[in-house]
Scaffold this active site. Structure first.
Site, PDB file in Angstrom:
ATOM      1  N   HIS A  90       0.870  -1.183   0.000  1.00 44.89           N
ATOM      2  CA  HIS A  90       0.000   0.000   0.000  1.00 44.89           C
ATOM      3  C   HIS A  90       0.911   1.239   0.000  1.00 44.89           C
ATOM      4  O   HIS A  90       2.042   1.190   0.495  1.00 44.89           O
ATOM      5  CB  HIS A  90      -0.819  -0.061   1.295  1.00 44.89           C
ATOM      6  CG  HIS A  90      -1.897   0.950   1.444  1.00 44.89           C
ATOM      7  ND1 HIS A  90      -1.655   2.243   1.846  1.00 44.89           N
ATOM      8  CD2 HIS A  90      -3.243   0.860   1.303  1.00 44.89           C
ATOM      9  CE1 HIS A  90      -2.811   2.905   1.930  1.00 44.89           C
ATOM     10  NE2 HIS A  90      -3.782   2.082   1.609  1.00 44.89           N
ATOM     11  N   ASP A 119       3.350  -4.712   7.768  1.00 45.90           N
ATOM     12  CA  ASP A 119       2.069  -4.021   7.639  1.00 45.90           C
ATOM     13  C   ASP A 119       0.966  -5.072   7.805  1.00 45.90           C
ATOM     14  O   ASP A 119       0.747  -5.896   6.917  1.00 45.90           O
ATOM     15  CB  ASP A 119       1.997  -3.350   6.255  1.00 45.90           C
ATOM     16  CG  ASP A 119       0.642  -2.692   6.003  1.00 45.90           C
ATOM     17  OD1 ASP A 119      -0.300  -2.904   6.798  1.00 45.90           O
ATOM     18  OD2 ASP A 119       0.520  -1.977   4.990  1.00 45.90           O
ATOM     19  N   GLN A 141      -4.289  -5.515   6.790  1.00 46.70           N
ATOM     20  CA  GLN A 141      -5.287  -6.426   6.208  1.00 46.70           C
ATOM     21  C   GLN A 141      -5.277  -7.798   6.866  1.00 46.70           C
ATOM     22  O   GLN A 141      -6.164  -8.606   6.605  1.00 46.70           O
ATOM     23  CB  GLN A 141      -5.054  -6.580   4.699  1.00 46.70           C
ATOM     24  CG  GLN A 141      -5.305  -5.329   3.903  1.00 46.70           C
ATOM     25  CD  GLN A 141      -6.772  -4.874   3.952  1.00 46.70           C
ATOM     26  OE1 GLN A 141      -7.682  -5.650   4.212  1.00 46.70           O
ATOM     27  NE2 GLN A 141      -6.996  -3.588   3.720  1.00 46.70           N
ATOM     28  N   LYS A 165     -10.164  -1.156  10.600  1.00 47.03           N
ATOM     29  CA  LYS A 165     -10.304  -2.370   9.778  1.00 47.03           C
ATOM     30  C   LYS A 165     -10.498  -3.591  10.671  1.00 47.03           C
ATOM     31  O   LYS A 165     -10.533  -4.724  10.211  1.00 47.03           O
ATOM     32  CB  LYS A 165      -9.063  -2.567   8.908  1.00 47.03           C
ATOM     33  CG  LYS A 165      -8.876  -1.474   7.850  1.00 47.03           C
ATOM     34  CD  LYS A 165      -7.632  -1.747   7.039  1.00 47.03           C
ATOM     35  CE  LYS A 165      -7.166  -0.548   6.240  1.00 47.03           C
ATOM     36  NZ  LYS A 165      -7.980  -0.235   5.080  1.00 47.03           N
ATOM     37  N   CYS A 169      -5.055   2.470  -3.424  1.00 43.19           N
ATOM     38  CA  CYS A 169      -3.811   3.046  -2.862  1.00 43.19           C
ATOM     39  C   CYS A 169      -2.633   2.104  -3.086  1.00 43.19           C
ATOM     40  O   CYS A 169      -1.749   1.973  -2.228  1.00 43.19           O
ATOM     41  CB  CYS A 169      -3.955   3.375  -1.379  1.00 43.19           C
ATOM     42  SG  CYS A 169      -5.300   4.503  -1.032  1.00 43.19           S
TER      43      CYS A 169
HETATM   44  N1  PMP Z   1      -1.727  -0.862   4.488  1.00 46.32           N
HETATM   45  C1  PMP Z   1      -2.687  -1.633   3.954  1.00 46.32           C
HETATM   46  C2  PMP Z   1      -2.333  -3.005   3.460  1.00 46.32           C
HETATM   47  C3  PMP Z   1      -3.991  -1.146   3.865  1.00 46.32           C
HETATM   48  O1  PMP Z   1      -4.949  -1.914   3.323  1.00 46.32           O
HETATM   49  C4  PMP Z   1      -4.284   0.148   4.350  1.00 46.32           C
HETATM   50  C5  PMP Z   1      -5.689   0.713   4.259  1.00 46.32           C
HETATM   51  N2  PMP Z   1      -6.284   0.531   3.008  1.00 46.32           N
HETATM   52  C6  PMP Z   1      -3.250   0.892   4.918  1.00 46.32           C
HETATM   53  C7  PMP Z   1      -1.995   0.363   4.964  1.00 46.32           C
HETATM   54  C8  PMP Z   1      -3.503   2.267   5.463  1.00 46.32           C
HETATM   55  O2  PMP Z   1      -4.341   2.196   6.569  1.00 46.32           O
HETATM   56  P1  PMP Z   1      -4.948   3.526   7.224  1.00 46.32           P
HETATM   57  O3  PMP Z   1      -5.578   4.306   6.108  1.00 46.32           O
HETATM   58  O4  PMP Z   1      -5.945   3.007   8.201  1.00 46.32           O
HETATM   59  O5  PMP Z   1      -3.827   4.251   7.867  1.00 46.32           O
END
Ligand code: PMP
Length: 402
Positions: free
Chosen positions: A119, A191, A194, A217, A359
Site C-alpha cells: 500500500h 504491515d 489487512q 479495519k 492506494c
Molecule cells: N496498508 C494496507 C495493506 C492497507 O490496506 C491500508 C488501508 N487501506 C493501509 C496500509 C492504510 O491504513 P490507514 O488508512 O488506516 O492508515
C-alpha cells in the site's frame, strides 16, 4: 461448533437497518469494517460517563479514563502476543509506519527494501527519507524473497513488507522475511492492516521488530491503531511529536527527559475514545474466536471464488488460495469500468464494494491492471451476500453486453 452468524449480525446496527430498502450487503471490509455494539458502547461509555484526560489528573474522571486507556493497551497487547509496553497507540497504519520512517536515523543514501505489493502507506514514508528498493512478485503473486535478499546491501537499514495484500488478499510468509532481515542484522516492519481482522497475530511467532495495524479495519473506531515494536526497536525511534505526556521533566532551559516507551511516542492527548474502542473490539473478536472466524471466512471465500467463476465476463486477479477473504476482478473486454460497476452495484443492488487502484498504484502498474473491483468479506457476511453480488454482477454484465 456452529458459527451463529445471525446472532453475530445482531451485534451490528448497520446490518439491521439497511439503507431504507433491503438490508445492505457490505462487501467493503478491506476499506473499513462495521462496528459492533460492544465497541459503540465502549466509546459512548467514555464520552458520556468518564471523559477525563489520561495520565494528567488527580481526580476520579481522569483516573477512570487512564485506567480504561491502559486496560485497552493490555488487551491489545494480549491480542498480539506482546507486552503492554510494546504497544503504541496511534491513529492507524499510516501513522504507525510514519512513526518508524520518521523516527529512525535514515540518510538519503541509505535504503530500505520493500515489495511491490505494498500500500502507498508502506512506500511513500520511506521514499521521503531514503532510497527504496522495490522487490517484485513471484509466480504465486507473493514478494520474491530471493530478490529481497539480492537487494540488501551495506546501506540497507530496514525491510518492510505487508502480511496481506489489500488488492489480491495474498498472505505473505513474513517469518521468512524476518529471518532474512535478522541474518543481515536489520529490523523488519510488517504491515498487518489487512491481516488483523482475519488471522490471529502473534508477534513472537512472526519475529517482526515492528508491526502496524488500523483499528477501523478491525471493527474498532477510526482514529485507533497500533504500532507494535520490541522494546529495543521502539527505543530506537525519535518521537515524531514532543509536548505533554511524553516527558518526565522539562528544565527552565528547556532540557527534557523523555518518559519510557510507549508513552514517549504518544505526545499530546491521544484519541482516548478510539483506543478504548479498540480494546473492546479485540475482546469481542477473542470471544468469537479467531479460529472460528478463519474457518467461516475461508468457506465464504471459496463460495465467492466459485460464484464469480460462473461469470465468464470477469477476470479474477487474486491468484492464490492462501489469501484473505477478498476477490479482485476486472471486466474481460474492458467494456465495463470498475468504478461504474461499483456505483451501480450500490445504487441498484444495495451491494457495497470498492473500485479503483486501492492506494496501490505501483502494484496495478506492475500487473498492468486498470482500476479493479474488490469485494472483501468479514465474518458477518453471509452466503446470501455473495449471491447478491453475483446476481448484480451478472445483470450488469448482461446489460453491458447488450
Ligand atoms: N496498508 C494496507 C495493506 C492497507 O490496506 C491500508 C488501508 N487501506 C493501509 C496500509 C492504510 O491504513 P490507514 O488508512 O488506516 O492508515
Amino acid at each position: 461448533m456452529l458459527f451463529d452468524v445471525a446472532r453475530l449480525r445482531d451485534d451490528f446496527p448497520l446490518l439491521q437497518r439497511g439503507s431504507g430498502r433491503a438490508p445492505i450487503v457490505y462487501l467493503d471490509n478491506a476499506a473499513t469494517t462495521l462496528k459492533p455494539r460492544p465497541v459503540i458502547e465502549a466509546v459512548r461509555g467514555y464520552l458520556a460517563e468518564y471523559s477525563g484526560n489520561v495520565h494528567r489528573g488527580q481526580h476520579a474522571l481522569a483516573d477512570r479514563a487512564t485506567e480504561a486507556y491502559e486496560d485497552s493497551r493490555r488487551r491489545v497487547a494480549r491480542f498480539l502476543g506482546a507486552r503492554a509496553s510494546e504497544v503504541v497507540f496511534v491513529r492507524g497504519t499510516t501513522e504507525a509506519i510514519g512513526l518508524v520512517a520518521g523516527g529512525l536515523e535514515l540518510r538519503p543514501d541509505d535504503n530500505v527494501v520493500v515489495s511491490v505489493l505494498e500500500h502507498h502507506s508502506n512506500l511513500l514514508p520511506w521514499r521521503a527519507r531514503c532510497g527504496v528498493r522495490v522487490v517484485g512478485l513471484d509466480a504465486a503473486g507473493v514478494p520474491d524473497l530471493a530478490a529481497a535478499a539480492a537487494a540488501i546491501d551495506a546501506r540497507t537499514r530496514l525491510l518492510a513488507v505487508t502480511a496481506c495484500s489489500n488488492v489480491t488478499g495474498v498472505y505473505v510468509a513474513v517469518q521468512a522475511w524476518a529471518a532474512l532481515a535478522h541474518r543481515h542484522g536489520l529490523p523488519l516492519l510488517v504491515d498487518a492492516a489487512q491481516l488483523a481482522a482475519h488471522r490471529g497475530i502473534d508477534v513472537q511467532g512472526l519475529q517482526c521488530d515492528y508491526l502496524a495495524l488500523s483499528g477501523h479495519k478491525l471493527f474498532a473506531p477510526p482514529g485507533s491503531g497500533v504500532l507494535y515494536g520490541t522494546h529495543a526497536a521502539l527505543e530506537r525511534l525519535a518521537p515524531a511529536h514532543l509536548g505533554g505526556g511524553c516527558v518526565k521533566h522539562v528544565g527552565l532551559d528547556l532540557d527534557y527527559e523523555l518518559r519510557d516507551v510507549p508513552w514517549r511516542l504518544e505526545a499530546g492527548t491521544p484519541d482516548i475514545a478510539a483506543a478504548i474502542g479498540l480494546g473492546a473490539a479485540v475482546e469481542y473478536l477473542e470471544d468469537i474466536g479467531l479460529d472460528a472466524i478463519e474457518a467461516r471466512e475461508d468457506a465464504l471465500r471459496e463460495l465467492l471464488d466459485a460464484e464469480v467463476a460462473t461469470l465468464p465476463g470477469l477476470h479474477a486477479h487474486s491468484p492464490s488460495p492462501a489469501r484473505a477473504p477478498m476477490l479482485t476482478v476486472t471486466a474481460r473486454d474492458g467494456a465495463l469500468g470498475s468504478e461504474y460497476v461499483a456505483r451501480v452495484l450500490s445504487d441498484t443492488f444495495g451491494v457495497m464494494v470498492r473500485a479503483g487502484h486501492h492506494c496501490a498504484h505501483p502494484l496495478h502498474a506492475a500487473l498492468a491492471l486498470p482500476a479493479t473491483l474488490r469485494a472483501s468479506l468479514a465474518f458477518y457476511n453471509t452466503e446470501d451476500d455473495v449471491l447478491r453480488l453475483r446476481d448484480g454482477l451478472r445483470a450488469l454484465l448482461r446489460r453491458g453486453a447488450g
